[in-house]
Design a protein around this motif. Structure first.
Motif, PDB file in Angstrom:
ATOM      1  N   ASP A 253       0.846  -1.192   0.000  1.00  9.00           N
ATOM      2  CA  ASP A 253       0.000   0.000   0.000  1.00  9.00           C
ATOM      3  C   ASP A 253       0.880   1.241   0.000  1.00  9.00           C
ATOM      4  OD1 ASP A 253      -1.757   2.072   0.441  1.00  9.00           O
ATOM      5  OD2 ASP A 253      -2.647   1.232   2.260  1.00  9.00           O
ATOM      6  N   PRO A 254       0.800   2.079  -1.038  1.00  5.18           N
ATOM      7  CA  PRO A 254       1.644   3.283  -1.077  1.00  5.18           C
ATOM      8  C   PRO A 254       1.429   4.217   0.106  1.00  5.18           C
ATOM      9  CG  PRO A 254       0.596   2.896  -3.205  1.00  5.18           C
ATOM     10  CD  PRO A 254      -0.036   1.951  -2.242  1.00  5.18           C
ATOM     11  N   GLU A 255       0.268   4.139   0.747  1.00  6.37           N
ATOM     12  CA  GLU A 255      -0.035   5.027   1.858  1.00  6.37           C
ATOM     13  C   GLU A 255       0.360   4.443   3.211  1.00  6.37           C
ATOM     14  OE1 GLU A 255      -1.003   8.095   1.250  1.00  6.37           O
ATOM     15  OE2 GLU A 255      -0.891   7.547  -0.880  1.00  6.37           O
TER      16      GLU A 255
ATOM     17  N   PHE B 288       8.059   2.801  -3.348  1.00  8.92           N
ATOM     18  CA  PHE B 288       8.729   1.506  -3.450  1.00  8.92           C
ATOM     19  C   PHE B 288       7.859   0.473  -2.741  1.00  8.92           C
ATOM     20  CE2 PHE B 288      11.740  -1.531  -1.323  1.00  8.92           C
ATOM     21  CZ  PHE B 288      11.960  -2.304  -2.461  1.00  8.92           C
ATOM     22  N   LEU B 289       7.280  -0.422  -3.518  1.00  9.01           N
ATOM     23  CA  LEU B 289       6.411  -1.464  -2.995  1.00  9.01           C
ATOM     24  C   LEU B 289       7.102  -2.810  -3.142  1.00  9.01           C
ATOM     25  CD1 LEU B 289       3.016  -0.287  -4.546  1.00  9.01           C
ATOM     26  CD2 LEU B 289       4.020   0.335  -2.338  1.00  9.01           C
ATOM     27  N   GLY B 290       6.861  -3.703  -2.188  1.00  9.53           N
ATOM     28  CA  GLY B 290       7.532  -4.998  -2.276  1.00  9.53           C
ATOM     29  C   GLY B 290       7.049  -5.979  -1.239  1.00  9.53           C
ATOM     30  N   ARG B 291       7.649  -7.160  -1.296  1.00  8.52           N
ATOM     31  CA  ARG B 291       7.357  -8.254  -0.382  1.00  8.52           C
ATOM     32  C   ARG B 291       8.626  -8.605   0.390  1.00  8.52           C
ATOM     33  NH1 ARG B 291       1.752  -9.348  -0.223  1.00  8.52           N
ATOM     34  NH2 ARG B 291       0.910  -9.211  -2.347  1.00  8.52           N
ATOM     35  N   PRO B 292       8.477  -9.264   1.522  1.00 10.28           N
ATOM     36  CA  PRO B 292       9.675  -9.666   2.278  1.00 10.28           C
ATOM     37  C   PRO B 292      10.658 -10.438   1.399  1.00 10.28           C
ATOM     38  CG  PRO B 292       7.721 -10.000   3.612  1.00 10.28           C
ATOM     39  CD  PRO B 292       7.232  -9.621   2.240  1.00 10.28           C
ATOM     40  N   GLY B 293      11.916 -10.020   1.466  1.00  9.14           N
ATOM     41  CA  GLY B 293      12.963 -10.636   0.650  1.00  9.14           C
ATOM     42  C   GLY B 293      13.337  -9.842  -0.573  1.00  9.14           C
ATOM     43  N   ASP B 294      12.522  -8.854  -0.946  1.00  8.78           N
ATOM     44  CA  ASP B 294      12.878  -8.002  -2.077  1.00  8.78           C
ATOM     45  C   ASP B 294      14.059  -7.113  -1.687  1.00  8.78           C
ATOM     46  OD1 ASP B 294      10.815  -9.121  -3.475  1.00  8.78           O
ATOM     47  OD2 ASP B 294       9.518  -7.353  -3.421  1.00  8.78           O
ATOM     48  N   LEU B 295      14.868  -6.784  -2.683  1.00  4.00           N
ATOM     49  CA  LEU B 295      16.123  -6.068  -2.468  1.00  4.00           C
ATOM     50  C   LEU B 295      16.130  -4.796  -3.311  1.00  4.00           C
ATOM     51  CD1 LEU B 295      19.038  -6.270  -1.228  1.00  4.00           C
ATOM     52  CD2 LEU B 295      19.677  -7.526  -3.289  1.00  4.00           C
ATOM     53  N   LEU B 296      16.464  -3.687  -2.683  1.00  4.30           N
ATOM     54  CA  LEU B 296      16.576  -2.401  -3.363  1.00  4.30           C
ATOM     55  C   LEU B 296      18.025  -1.951  -3.355  1.00  4.30           C
ATOM     56  CD1 LEU B 296      15.358   0.302  -4.518  1.00  4.30           C
ATOM     57  CD2 LEU B 296      15.174   1.050  -2.131  1.00  4.30           C
ATOM     58  N   LEU B 297      18.567  -1.662  -4.524  1.00 10.50           N
ATOM     59  CA  LEU B 297      19.891  -1.059  -4.668  1.00 10.50           C
ATOM     60  C   LEU B 297      19.667   0.345  -5.221  1.00 10.50           C
ATOM     61  CD1 LEU B 297      21.544  -4.073  -6.498  1.00 10.50           C
ATOM     62  CD2 LEU B 297      21.912  -3.477  -4.115  1.00 10.50           C
ATOM     63  N   MET B 298      19.984   1.361  -4.442  1.00 16.81           N
ATOM     64  CA  MET B 298      19.680   2.729  -4.845  1.00 16.81           C
ATOM     65  C   MET B 298      20.902   3.627  -4.680  1.00 16.81           C
ATOM     66  SD  MET B 298      16.352   5.031  -3.780  1.00 16.81           S
ATOM     67  CE  MET B 298      16.911   5.618  -2.165  1.00 16.81           C
ATOM     68  N   HIS B 299      21.215   4.347  -5.730  1.00 14.72           N
ATOM     69  CA  HIS B 299      22.329   5.305  -5.704  1.00 14.72           C
ATOM     70  C   HIS B 299      22.106   6.293  -4.571  1.00 14.72           C
ATOM     71  CE1 HIS B 299      25.236   8.295  -6.954  1.00 14.72           C
ATOM     72  NE2 HIS B 299      25.617   7.542  -7.968  1.00 14.72           N
TER      73      HIS B 299
ATOM     74  N   ASN C 212       2.308   6.357   7.847  1.00 17.46           N
ATOM     75  CA  ASN C 212       1.826   4.994   7.652  1.00 17.46           C
ATOM     76  C   ASN C 212       0.344   4.966   8.026  1.00 17.46           C
ATOM     77  OD1 ASN C 212       1.211   2.286   7.599  1.00 17.46           O
ATOM     78  ND2 ASN C 212       2.889   1.636   8.921  1.00 17.46           N
ATOM     79  N   LEU C 213      -0.510   4.941   7.018  1.00 17.98           N
ATOM     80  CA  LEU C 213      -1.948   4.924   7.245  1.00 17.98           C
ATOM     81  C   LEU C 213      -2.501   3.501   7.270  1.00 17.98           C
ATOM     82  CD1 LEU C 213      -3.000   7.920   4.959  1.00 17.98           C
ATOM     83  CD2 LEU C 213      -2.371   7.935   7.379  1.00 17.98           C
ATOM     84  N   GLY C 214      -1.610   2.517   7.227  1.00 19.91           N
ATOM     85  CA  GLY C 214      -2.038   1.127   7.286  1.00 19.91           C
ATOM     86  C   GLY C 214      -2.090   0.616   8.714  1.00 19.91           C
ATOM     87  N   PRO C 215      -2.473  -0.658   8.897  1.00 16.32           N
ATOM     88  CA  PRO C 215      -2.645  -1.215  10.240  1.00 16.32           C
ATOM     89  C   PRO C 215      -1.387  -1.808  10.857  1.00 16.32           C
ATOM     90  CG  PRO C 215      -3.456  -2.771   8.625  1.00 16.32           C
ATOM     91  CD  PRO C 215      -3.017  -1.563   7.854  1.00 16.32           C
ATOM     92  N   GLU C 216      -0.358  -2.067  10.052  1.00 15.18           N
ATOM     93  CA  GLU C 216       0.828  -2.772  10.543  1.00 15.18           C
ATOM     94  C   GLU C 216       2.085  -1.930  10.361  1.00 15.18           C
ATOM     95  OE1 GLU C 216       0.733  -5.619  12.085  1.00 15.18           O
ATOM     96  OE2 GLU C 216      -1.416  -5.945  11.747  1.00 15.18           O
ATOM     97  N   PRO C 217       3.106  -2.109  11.231  1.00 13.77           N
ATOM     98  CA  PRO C 217       4.384  -1.424  11.029  1.00 13.77           C
ATOM     99  C   PRO C 217       5.034  -1.845   9.714  1.00 13.77           C
ATOM    100  CG  PRO C 217       4.250  -2.370  13.238  1.00 13.77           C
ATOM    101  CD  PRO C 217       3.102  -2.935  12.460  1.00 13.77           C
ATOM    102  N   ARG C 218       5.673  -0.893   9.051  1.00 12.61           N
ATOM    103  CA  ARG C 218       6.458  -1.193   7.858  1.00 12.61           C
ATOM    104  C   ARG C 218       7.911  -1.346   8.268  1.00 12.61           C
ATOM    105  NH1 ARG C 218       9.646   2.884   4.530  1.00 12.61           N
ATOM    106  NH2 ARG C 218      10.902   2.235   6.300  1.00 12.61           N
ATOM    107  N   LEU C 219       8.513  -2.482   7.920  1.00 15.86           N
ATOM    108  CA  LEU C 219       9.863  -2.818   8.378  1.00 15.86           C
ATOM    109  C   LEU C 219      10.822  -2.893   7.194  1.00 15.86           C
ATOM    110  CD1 LEU C 219       8.930  -5.822  10.733  1.00 15.86           C
ATOM    111  CD2 LEU C 219       8.913  -3.382  11.292  1.00 15.86           C
ATOM    112  N   MET C 220      11.934  -2.140   7.290  1.00 16.96           N
ATOM    113  CA  MET C 220      12.999  -2.193   6.288  1.00 16.96           C
ATOM    114  C   MET C 220      14.346  -2.238   6.987  1.00 16.96           C
ATOM    115  SD  MET C 220      12.103  -2.016   2.942  1.00 16.96           S
ATOM    116  CE  MET C 220      13.587  -1.332   2.196  1.00 16.96           C
TER     117      MET C 220
END
Length: 248
Positions: free
Chosen positions: A143-145, A187-198, A208-216
């Motif tokens: 969820d982008p929001e 940036f949307l994804g599932r557990p295990g997705d990998l982001l490489l960003m300059h 975070n307007l959703g019900p659960e913490p977002r963890l990165m």
């Protein structure tokens, strides 16, 4: 593991590469359990603003199960492929976006910025830059929001131009006004997705307007020579990227 020539061209254009499902589920599960246990049992809600500016769960910063997300996954090889060589990674930055209203102490949003330059908690004359941001998704981000990172594809080129022609040490603006006005791509994804960003890609994080913490889990990766040439690396986006000789 290495990026293909086409993937490297895309990285040069966009400033990032996303590798879906790159980190093994068992490693993700161990890391997520550590972070969620800390969140439930050890987090001090009064320090949410400080955690947000630096890292959540600072006492877990060098835990082997968290460092393994980088060192024992394709992340380390891909970072080396881009930079040619990397300094050892010895700490993790954990970022949690807390659901709105879960604690009386609200969580600040992060305006559009690049890390380590004119941060609110740093002296404007101080640089804490690096070469490459590596992010590992530990929770569903669909969820982008719901606290998704928002980045600006191609913004690394505009930032390098700004640093080269308009910016100087001591300026408190983190990005030029035209980039600051952009919402960014979630940036949307599932557990295990990998982001490489300059490092120079501008990014922001909202509520975070959703019900659960977002963890990165994030790793700040440096070319071995970065610390002695931070200004040059701000002005030339490919200065540290020895794995991209065509971009030098």
């Amino acid at each position: 593991m290495a990026l293909t020539s086409a993937e490297k061209r895309d990285f040069m254009r966009d400033g990032l590469h996303i590798k879906r499902g790159a980190v093994a589920p068992d490693r993700i599960a161990r890391a997520r359990d550590l972070v969620t246990t800390w969140y439930r049992e050890s987090m001090n809600p009064e320090l949410i603003s400080a955690y947000t500016q630096r890292t959540f769960a600072p006492e877990l910063g060098s835990h082997p199960d968290l460092l393994a997300l980088f060192a024992e996954s394709p992340a380390a090889e891909l970072a080396q492929d881009l930079l040619g060589d990397v300094r050892p990674v010895s700490t993790v930055q954990l970022q949690i976006r807390i659901p709105d209203g879960q604690f009386e102490q609200g969580q600040p949003e992060k305006a559009m910025h690049v890390d380590g330059v004119a941060c609110p908690h740093l002296d404007p004359e101080e640089l804490r830059t690096f070469s490459l941001l590596v992010g590992v998704v530990l929770s569903d981000i669909t969820d982008p929001e719901a606290g998704a990172l928002r980045y600006q594809p191609g913004g690394h080129l505009a930032m390098a131009e700004w640093f080269r022609t308009q910016w100087s040490l001591g300026i408190t603006e983190q990005v030029p006004p035209d980039l600051d006005a952009q919402v960014g791509t979630p940036f949307l994804g599932r557990p295990g997705d990998l982001l490489l960003m300059h490092h120079l890609v501008p990014h922001a994080v909202g509520r975070n307007l959703g019900p659960e913490p977002r963890l990165m889990a994030y790793f700040r990766v440096e070319h071995p020579d970065h610390a002695r040439r931070r200004l040059q690396a701000l002005q030339n986006p490919w200065f540290d990227y020895q794995g991209l000789p065509q971009a030098a």
